[in-house]
Motif scaffolding. Structure first.
Motif: not given
Length: 276
Positions: A234-246
């Motif tokens: 899972x990544x952000x739309x820009x390919x960076x790691x997705x931030x899972x914090x709520x």
């Protein structure tokens, strides 16, 4: 006095009990008058079933964890802020139920220090439950061994799912561009109105990826954790790691998730649709 460490195994059992009890309530009331009312300005609705299922879940969680905060789809924030927060979506797919389409689920997640550590998704129609504990794997219905994404069908293009938040309007140009690009470059683009079902489909390997745009905070963590623990990336739309914090802002809850071998291709589709 220092509180006892959180037993995530027991918390999983409690969450599954709550989700399955709510699912039984939803299933039994599906054919009854729903008491449908508008919710917000984007065409969403709420029913008496949402409220009844949520009440059942809240009472169950509070009976075991009275000190924990709960953020629920309909009731909002309950309890004082602390390290442990439950997220409750009592009926993911309300619009489907309202039109007689039997595609919906119950989602419950537990977060510790803003990070999801437990996810449960129950499908009342199939009578099946999936769950995951962070770094301890995912489980399917009745399974003790870890759930893993099944191999993809060779030679077939990707089957994808799309989800967007309630605040995304019909005129949102980014959402429109993303959907158009994904539809043109996939075998199917599913828009289920029940994203937790899509996450379970990804975890089982029945679809190849999900793209989300400004996803809802309450229903995202439970499904995403199950898919990730089953082997998805899972990544952000820009390919960076997705931030899972709520507690990240809505615009940070856009993502690409899928089989690890497909995520690069999905990110290329996203980049072709919009500048990110």
């Amino acid at each position: 006095m220092r509180s006892a460490p959180l037993d995530l195994g027991r918390a999983r059992e409690v969450a599954i009990e709550a989700a399955e009890a709510a699912g039984a309530l939803l299933r039994s009331g599906e054919q009854e008058p729903l008491g449908i009312r508008p919710k917000g300005s984007a065409g969403d609705v709420v029913t008496d079933l949402d409220l009844a299922a949520e009440k059942l879940i809240l009472e169950h969680l509070q009976s075991f964890y009275p000190e924990h905060q709960i953020i629920a789809e309909e009731s909002g924030v309950l309890g004082a802020e602390g390290a442990c927060v439950w997220l409750v979506d009592p009926l993911d797919g309300t619009n489907n139920v309202a039109i007689g389409l039997p595609v919906y689920s119950v989602g419950i997640a537990l977060c510790h220090d803003k990070i999801p550590v437990l996810g449960v998704v129950h499908d009342p129609v199939a009578g099946q439950t999936w769950s995951a504990i962070r770094d301890r794997g995912a489980r399917g219905p009745g399974e003790v061994s870890p759930l893993r994404i099944r191999p993809a069908i060779r030679g077939r293009g990707p089957v994808l799912a799309w989800t967007q938040g309630h605040s995304v309007g019909h005129g949102d140009l980014t959402a429109r561009a993303l959907r158009t690009e994904l539809e043109s470059r996939s075998v199917r683009l599913l828009q289920l109105w029940a994203p937790l079902i899509a996450w379970v489909m990804l975890a089982r390997g029945h679809i190849d990826g999900i793209v989300g745009y400004r996803a809802e905070m309450v229903d995202l963590p439970a499904g995403a954790l199950i898919a990730l623990e089953a082997g998805a990336s899972m990544y952000g739309l820009d390919g960076t790691p997705f931030d899972h914090r709520i507690d990240v802002p809505e615009e940070a809850r856009s993502f690409v998730a899928g089989r690890p071998e497909h995520v690069g291709r999905l990110l290329e589709m996203v980049a072709a649709a919009v500048r990110v």
